[in-house]
Design a protein around this motif. Structure first.
Motif, PDB file in Angstrom:
ATOM      1  N   ALA A 473      17.145 -21.843  12.840  1.00 32.55           N
ATOM      2  CA  ALA A 473      16.438 -22.260  14.046  1.00 32.55           C
ATOM      3  C   ALA A 473      17.055 -21.644  15.293  1.00 32.55           C
ATOM      4  O   ALA A 473      16.365 -21.434  16.286  1.00 32.55           O
ATOM      5  N   TYR A 474      18.328 -21.374  15.257  1.00 32.83           N
ATOM      6  CA  TYR A 474      19.019 -20.810  16.432  1.00 32.83           C
ATOM      7  C   TYR A 474      19.087 -19.294  16.363  1.00 32.83           C
ATOM      8  O   TYR A 474      19.786 -18.662  17.171  1.00 32.83           O
ATOM      9  N   ALA A 475      18.423 -18.726  15.412  1.00 33.26           N
ATOM     10  CA  ALA A 475      18.523 -17.273  15.259  1.00 33.26           C
ATOM     11  C   ALA A 475      17.945 -16.545  16.460  1.00 33.26           C
ATOM     12  O   ALA A 475      18.452 -15.475  16.855  1.00 33.26           O
ATOM     13  N   GLY A 476      16.890 -17.093  17.043  1.00 31.51           N
ATOM     14  CA  GLY A 476      16.282 -16.419  18.189  1.00 31.51           C
ATOM     15  C   GLY A 476      17.251 -16.270  19.344  1.00 31.51           C
ATOM     16  O   GLY A 476      17.294 -15.227  20.011  1.00 31.51           O
ATOM     17  N   GLU A 477      18.037 -17.255  19.609  1.00 30.76           N
ATOM     18  CA  GLU A 477      18.984 -17.173  20.723  1.00 30.76           C
ATOM     19  C   GLU A 477      20.257 -16.433  20.314  1.00 30.76           C
ATOM     20  O   GLU A 477      20.714 -15.506  21.009  1.00 30.76           O
ATOM     21  N   LEU A 478      20.861 -16.840  19.190  1.00 26.79           N
ATOM     22  CA  LEU A 478      22.186 -16.310  18.842  1.00 26.79           C
ATOM     23  C   LEU A 478      22.122 -14.860  18.366  1.00 26.79           C
ATOM     24  O   LEU A 478      23.094 -14.097  18.557  1.00 26.79           O
ATOM     25  N   ASP A 479      21.017 -14.447  17.782  1.00 25.28           N
ATOM     26  CA  ASP A 479      20.910 -13.033  17.437  1.00 25.28           C
ATOM     27  C   ASP A 479      20.901 -12.169  18.695  1.00 25.28           C
ATOM     28  O   ASP A 479      21.519 -11.084  18.741  1.00 25.28           O
ATOM     29  N   ALA A 480      20.220 -12.704  19.709  1.00 23.21           N
ATOM     30  CA  ALA A 480      20.175 -11.948  20.972  1.00 23.21           C
ATOM     31  C   ALA A 480      21.524 -11.951  21.683  1.00 23.21           C
ATOM     32  O   ALA A 480      21.911 -10.965  22.321  1.00 23.21           O
ATOM     33  N   VAL A 481      22.252 -13.083  21.562  1.00 20.56           N
ATOM     34  CA  VAL A 481      23.553 -13.177  22.249  1.00 20.56           C
ATOM     35  C   VAL A 481      24.602 -12.353  21.510  1.00 20.56           C
ATOM     36  O   VAL A 481      25.422 -11.652  22.129  1.00 20.56           O
ATOM     37  N   ALA A 482      24.588 -12.424  20.173  1.00 24.98           N
ATOM     38  CA  ALA A 482      25.608 -11.706  19.403  1.00 24.98           C
ATOM     39  C   ALA A 482      25.278 -10.219  19.282  1.00 24.98           C
ATOM     40  O   ALA A 482      26.173  -9.406  18.945  1.00 24.98           O
ATOM     41  N   GLU A 510      23.074 -10.552   7.076  1.00 28.71           N
ATOM     42  CA  GLU A 510      22.498  -9.315   6.571  1.00 28.71           C
ATOM     43  C   GLU A 510      21.336  -8.853   7.441  1.00 28.71           C
ATOM     44  O   GLU A 510      21.202  -7.661   7.753  1.00 28.71           O
ATOM     45  N   ARG A 511      20.511  -9.776   7.871  1.00 31.61           N
ATOM     46  CA  ARG A 511      19.348  -9.448   8.703  1.00 31.61           C
ATOM     47  C   ARG A 511      19.782  -8.848  10.033  1.00 31.61           C
ATOM     48  O   ARG A 511      19.242  -7.816  10.493  1.00 31.61           O
ATOM     49  N   LEU A 512      20.776  -9.472  10.690  1.00 27.63           N
ATOM     50  CA  LEU A 512      21.182  -8.980  12.013  1.00 27.63           C
ATOM     51  C   LEU A 512      21.935  -7.652  11.912  1.00 27.63           C
ATOM     52  O   LEU A 512      21.688  -6.713  12.712  1.00 27.63           O
ATOM     53  N   ILE A 513      22.823  -7.543  10.952  1.00 26.81           N
ATOM     54  CA  ILE A 513      23.625  -6.317  10.859  1.00 26.81           C
ATOM     55  C   ILE A 513      22.743  -5.147  10.462  1.00 26.81           C
ATOM     56  O   ILE A 513      22.898  -4.014  10.973  1.00 26.81           O
ATOM     57  N   ARG A 514      21.800  -5.409   9.564  1.00 27.87           N
ATOM     58  CA  ARG A 514      20.925  -4.304   9.167  1.00 27.87           C
ATOM     59  C   ARG A 514      20.062  -3.850  10.338  1.00 27.87           C
ATOM     60  O   ARG A 514      19.811  -2.634  10.515  1.00 27.87           O
ATOM     61  N   ARG A 515      19.589  -4.778  11.138  1.00 31.17           N
ATOM     62  CA  ARG A 515      18.717  -4.408  12.262  1.00 31.17           C
ATOM     63  C   ARG A 515      19.470  -3.603  13.324  1.00 31.17           C
ATOM     64  O   ARG A 515      18.949  -2.636  13.905  1.00 31.17           O
ATOM     65  N   ILE A 516      20.725  -4.005  13.548  1.00 35.85           N
ATOM     66  CA  ILE A 516      21.494  -3.278  14.564  1.00 35.85           C
ATOM     67  C   ILE A 516      22.205  -2.068  13.952  1.00 35.85           C
ATOM     68  O   ILE A 516      22.320  -0.997  14.577  1.00 35.85           O
ATOM     69  N   GLY A 517      22.667  -2.248  12.723  1.00 32.43           N
ATOM     70  CA  GLY A 517      23.477  -1.187  12.111  1.00 32.43           C
ATOM     71  C   GLY A 517      22.693   0.021  11.691  1.00 32.43           C
ATOM     72  O   GLY A 517      23.275   1.094  11.466  1.00 32.43           O
ATOM     73  N   ASP A 518      21.370  -0.121  11.529  1.00 32.49           N
ATOM     74  CA  ASP A 518      20.599   1.042  11.134  1.00 32.49           C
ATOM     75  C   ASP A 518      20.697   2.154  12.177  1.00 32.49           C
ATOM     76  O   ASP A 518      20.716   3.349  11.844  1.00 32.49           O
ATOM     77  N   ALA A 519      20.791   1.742  13.423  1.00 33.47           N
ATOM     78  CA  ALA A 519      20.906   2.742  14.476  1.00 33.47           C
ATOM     79  C   ALA A 519      22.266   3.391  14.476  1.00 33.47           C
ATOM     80  O   ALA A 519      22.434   4.498  15.007  1.00 33.47           O
ATOM     81  N   HIS A 520      23.244   2.727  13.916  1.00 37.68           N
ATOM     82  CA  HIS A 520      24.603   3.268  13.894  1.00 37.68           C
ATOM     83  C   HIS A 520      25.001   3.769  12.514  1.00 37.68           C
ATOM     84  O   HIS A 520      26.127   4.214  12.327  1.00 37.68           O
ATOM     85  N   ILE A 588      30.305 -17.083  15.445  1.00 34.64           N
ATOM     86  CA  ILE A 588      28.968 -17.233  16.024  1.00 34.64           C
ATOM     87  C   ILE A 588      28.447 -18.591  15.561  1.00 34.64           C
ATOM     88  O   ILE A 588      28.108 -18.772  14.382  1.00 34.64           O
ATOM     89  N   ALA A 589      28.438 -19.549  16.477  1.00 40.90           N
ATOM     90  CA  ALA A 589      28.115 -20.932  16.116  1.00 40.90           C
ATOM     91  C   ALA A 589      27.122 -21.506  17.106  1.00 40.90           C
ATOM     92  O   ALA A 589      27.105 -21.154  18.281  1.00 40.90           O
ATOM     93  N   ALA A 590      26.312 -22.395  16.580  1.00 40.67           N
ATOM     94  CA  ALA A 590      25.329 -23.096  17.421  1.00 40.67           C
ATOM     95  C   ALA A 590      25.691 -24.559  17.603  1.00 40.67           C
ATOM     96  O   ALA A 590      25.101 -25.230  18.449  1.00 40.67           O
ATOM     97  N   GLY A 591      26.625 -25.052  16.819  1.00 39.13           N
ATOM     98  CA  GLY A 591      26.982 -26.461  16.936  1.00 39.13           C
ATOM     99  C   GLY A 591      28.419 -26.656  17.341  1.00 39.13           C
ATOM    100  O   GLY A 591      29.294 -25.829  17.053  1.00 39.13           O
ATOM    101  N   THR A 592      28.667 -27.757  17.969  1.00 37.73           N
ATOM    102  CA  THR A 592      30.012 -28.036  18.452  1.00 37.73           C
ATOM    103  C   THR A 592      30.975 -28.295  17.302  1.00 37.73           C
ATOM    104  O   THR A 592      32.130 -27.854  17.329  1.00 37.73           O
TER     105      THR A 592
END
Lengths: 697, 211
Positions: A473-482, A510-520, A588-592
């Motif tokens: 549920a927090y992927a939309g925010e934390l993917d953009a922040v991280a 895996e989803r975030l690293i692949r999306r960003i890492g493909d460019a690198h 990378i955390a969404a909860g306290t």
């Protein structure tokens, strides 16, 4: 049924006259000590105005004779009639042939009742009889066993029922009283003046039957009343009891024998003497007189005994209040009215089961009555009264029926739809149309320069551990922040290893690293590796920080066959033996809670490696104390989309944060406008209502 | 007998806690290894607890399906999804392509959409609060929220105005003083409570493992 038949007092069965016991229930029909009819014919208690005139005349003549002849007066304590009758006590032997007692000869001359002979004038034969009776009585008194308390229960019951007020005659004097025999009277004996001559068809003396056990004479059904049980006020003489019918009774009803009231008990046997107890049981004054008998008495011109009594003129006594409160309740019946025989209930238990008309124990035991003591008045305080009133109201409310709720008025959720639509348009239009375009933040967040400096100082030969501990549920925010941080790390060719304490963490990584890492040009197994899911919560985090190689063996999406040593033997994790061998730990955390767990459990094992927190904007206040401290446990913080946009601006590359910035900005504006409009609406409605209230008042 | 058992459990719990605690202060190989083994047992028990939770979830919904209670089709869907993913994970591993597709196509969008609805709900709640409940606390609550939003989001007029700078300063003051102060208090309370609870368990004053 004939008059000779006898009805059983217990079961009402008709038995022959000579039967001594009931043929059905076995109850004894004749008492053990039967009373003679003549015993009841003894002189009644003399009453003023009610005694026969003949008796008064006899009494006056005897007294006059005693005065003239010098005889001793009657002994004190003895009724006069008994003293007069005493000379005839030995009548069973009688005087010698041809000798007539003196008192009888006097009666003939004076036409009066029997007079008492003076002690000195007792004839010899009578003296002998008295002497013999005296010795017999003394012997009998010595031989007789002491009376038991239960021997004469029936007699006691009858005395209690029939003689509630009249005292019994002294026992010492009763044996000396003997009623005249029932046999044929001496022809020379005169009849009382008030007694009419007995007709030949007159019914036999009813005294032989005795009173009914209930003490009440059954109501008439065309039959004559029992003459022998007539109360004394009726002036019935001894002669009348012997068979004479008074005039007033002759005209009262038919003189046939049929229909006479049935007297079930005390069947007298001829020739048996009546004991004093049985004679006392049949006192006439204690028997209630039914109405029909009172009517007969009125017809005969006899006034009721209590008519014109002096007690009627007295005022009724009044009881004081305290005594009135102690009176028995109304429901208590001091006198039990015994019903007719047929109406009485049949006993259902005990030895008398099946019998009718037995005495009831209910009036004594089970009848309700007011206690003899008066209870103390209950003193209620105000608080107790208030509590009682509260309980009373609560009970009333519970008992009251709640009416059905009226159906709620359906209203269109206009505000909800309006706000939802405005937010949807605000977020969708910039993403779809690219407009409006908002300016990027120019102000750098306070912790961003330190983070950029820290990333720049990271060694390139040591992998960085990325902890993906957030839900999808927090992927939309934390993917953009991280994203900007990962861009920076990949730009520096730093190897990456991921781990998560949530099952959904490795796929997100895996989803975030692949999306960003493909460019690198990042490849799995060469530039990054997923250590996988770390179950066990805080204990697992501590265990992993103590010994990473022993804690995780599975891996996620490994390029080669996953073996225990294969994951850790990849080039990515080469040289990593313990937790502090990682170049940096990025959480990378969404909860306290999970952020605190990693800081507190794994922080002591990081050594010199920095700990970076990438968190949602919502938990930033709770993370900041670990960062803004003298000995910070968190070396850098990156939270919220503005900081991510600023990080991208600092890196000089536009990433996911910038793409979301316009939608984020317009959405925030709509939310701010909603709050402002809500405040204005509330203020306006408040002013309108206050103005309406003022005008109405 | 019951007292003896209670004393035994209390002794075991206190000994385990003291051994793990001693491993933080006394860095000896024996204590570190012993503490690691005990923590490993705790992790194992946590894994067993997860399996028990899975069994409980399955039994509850199977009972609901068998009794045809209200909403049983949703229970049936849950059971089917659980069994499907369980079979995929057990036989093909958690990282098989089908499982990843299911995750990226169903779980991630669904949870993200639910989180997006939270933004609409919170905005509507703020609107209703300020429009219907007009008291001091409501104004303070909504006013603070409005200031933080204004200081967080972009302004159409740019970020060069003095008003924007003022609001930024107010927002930072609220977040770093008031909010951080409250957070510190919360964290201190949590730390004190955890320390007190740990000491009570070590001293057997609290026996969460039973009497």
């Amino acid at each position: 049924m004939t008059m000779a038949d006898v009805r059983c007092p217990m079961c009402s069965t008709i038995n022959p006259a000579d039967a001594t016991a009931c043929s059905v229930c076995g109850a004894r029909l004749k008492p053990m000590i039967a009373g003679e009819a003549e015993s009841l014919a003894g002189p009644p208690e003399p009453q003023e105005g009610e005694a026969g005139d003949w008796l008064a005349r006899i009494r006056s003549e005897v007294e006059r004779k005693a005065e003239t002849s010098g005889e001793a007066p009657p002994r004190p304590g003895e009724p006069e009639w008994l003293n007069r009758l005493r000379p005839a006590s030995g009548e069973e032997e009688g005087p010698p042939e041809g000798e007539l007692p003196e008192w009888l000869s006097e009666e003939e001359g004076s036409a009066a009742g029997p007079s008492e002979a003076a002690p000195g004038e007792v004839p010899d034969w009578l003296a002998r009889i008295r002497e013999r009776q005296k010795t017999e009585l003394e012997a009998a008194a010595e031989e007789a066993p002491p009376p038991s308390a239960d021997d004469d229960w029936l007699g006691r019951l009858r005395r209690e029922e029939f003689l509630p007020t009249e005292p019994e005659a002294p026992l010492g004097e009763e044996p000396e009283r003997e009623a005249p025999p029932l046999g044929p009277r001496p022809p020379s004996r005169p009849l009382p003046p008030s007694s009419p001559p007995a007709p030949a068809a007159a019914p036999p003396p009813i005294s032989a039957t005795g009173p009914p056990p209930s003490g009440r004479i059954p109501p008439p059904s065309g039959e004559k009343p029992a003459v022998s049980q007539a109360p004394p006020f009726m002036g019935i003489s001894k002669d009348l009891l012997e068979g004479a019918m008074p005039k007033w009774l002759e005209g009262a009803g038919p003189s046939s024998d049929e229909g006479l009231p049935h007297m079930p008990a005390l069947v007298a046997e001829e020739g048996l003497a009546v004991t004093p107890e049985s004679a006392s049981d049949l006192q006439m004054g204690s028997i209630d007189i039914p109405n029909w008998l009172g009517d007969l008495r009125k017809d005969a011109g006899v006034a009721p005994p209590d008519a014109g009594a002096p007690g009627d003129s007295l005022a009724r006594a009044t009881l004081p209040a305290w005594l009135e409160a102690m009176r028995p309740m109304d429901t208590f019946r001091p006198v039990v009215e015994i019903q007719a025989e047929d109406a009485q209930e049949v006993e259902s238990a005990g030895p008398l089961a099946g019998l009718r008309g037995v005495l009831l124990a209910e009036p004594v035991v089970a009848m309700p009555r007011q206690p003899s003591y008066s209870g103390a008045r209950l003193e209620v305080t105000e608080r107790q009264f208030a509590l009682a009133d509260l309980i009373h109201r609560m009970v009333e409310q519970e008992a009251s029926e709640v009416g059905p709720k009226p159906p709620a008025r359906r209203r269109l959720p206009f505000s909800r739809w309006a706000i939802a639509g405005a937010l949807f348009l605000a977020v969708a239009l910039p993403a779809l149309l690219g407009a409006p375009s908002l300016s990027v933040p120019t102000l750098v967040p306070p912790g961003l320069p330190a983070l950029i400096t820290l990333v720049d100082s990271l060694p390139g030969d040591r992998p960085v551990l990325l902890v993906f501990d957030y839900e999808p549920a927090y992927a939309g925010e934390l993917d953009a922040v991280a994203g900007p941080l990962l861009e920076d790390l990949m730009q520096r060719d730093i190897r990456l290893a991921t781990v998560s304490t949530r099952p959904s963490g490795p796929p997100l990584a895996e989803r975030l690293i692949r999306r960003i890492g493909d460019a690198h040009g990042y490849l799995n197994g060469q530039d990054y590796v997923h250590l996988g899911y770390l179950p066990g919560g805080p204990a697992a985090v501590q265990l992993f920080a103590r010994d990473p190689r022993e804690s995780l063996a599975g891996g996620f999406l490994l390029a080669q066959e996953p073996t225990r040593r294969g994951m850790w033997s990849t080039p990515v994790l080469a040289g990593v033996q313990q937790f502090s061998d990682f170049g940096a730990v990025v959480i990378i955390a969404a909860g306290t809670e999970i952020a605190r767990t990693w800081v507190e459990q794994a922080g002591p094992w990081t050594g010199a490696s920095p700990l970076v927190m990438v968190a949602s904007a919502g938990i930033e206040p709770l993370i900041r104390p670990y960062y803004e401290a003298l000995n910070p446990q968190v070396d850098a913080v990156l939270s919220g989309l503005p900081a991510a946009v600023a990080y991208e601006q600092a890196n000089g590359r536009a990433g996911d944060a910038r793409l979301l910035w316009d939608s984020f900005g317009t959405g925030m504006l709509v939310a701010e406008m909603a709050l402002i409009l809500g405040g204005m609406y509330g203020a306006a409605s408040f002013l309108l209502r206050s103005g309406t209230g003022t005008s109405e008042s | 007998m019951r007292l003896r058992l209670s004393l035994l459990w209390a002794a075991v719990a206190s000994a385990v806690g003291l051994l793990v605690l001693a491993g933080f202060f006394i860095q000896t190989p024996i204590l570190i290894a012993l503490g690691g083994s005990l923590v490993g047992l705790a992790v194992l028990l946590a894994g067993v607890a997860l399996l028990l939770g899975l069994y409980n979830l399955l039994s509850v919904h199977l009972r609901k399906i068998s009794l045809q209670e209200r909403g049983w089709p949703y229970s049936a869907l849950l059971v089917l999804s659980l069994l499907g993913t369980l079979v995929l994970g057990v036989f093909f591993g958690p990282d098989n392509p089908v499982a990843l597709v299911l995750f990226n196509s169903f779980q991630l969008p669904a949870e993200a959409s639910l989180m997006a609805l939270l933004a609409v709900t919170l905005t509507l709640a703020g609107f209703r609060l300020i429009s219907r409940r007009r008291d001091l606390l409501s104004f303070v609550f909504v006013g603070v929220a409005l200031l933080v939003l204004l200081g967080t989001g972009p302004w159409p007029s740019g970020e060069t105005s003095d008003t924007y700078l003022l609001i930024i300063d107010v927002r930072n003051w609220l977040a770093q003083v008031w909010a951080a102060g409250g957070a510190r208090g919360i964290l201190l309370g949590v730390a004190l409570g955890a320390a007190a609870t740990g000491l009570r368990v070590l001293l057997a004053a609290d026996r969460p493992y039973g009497e």
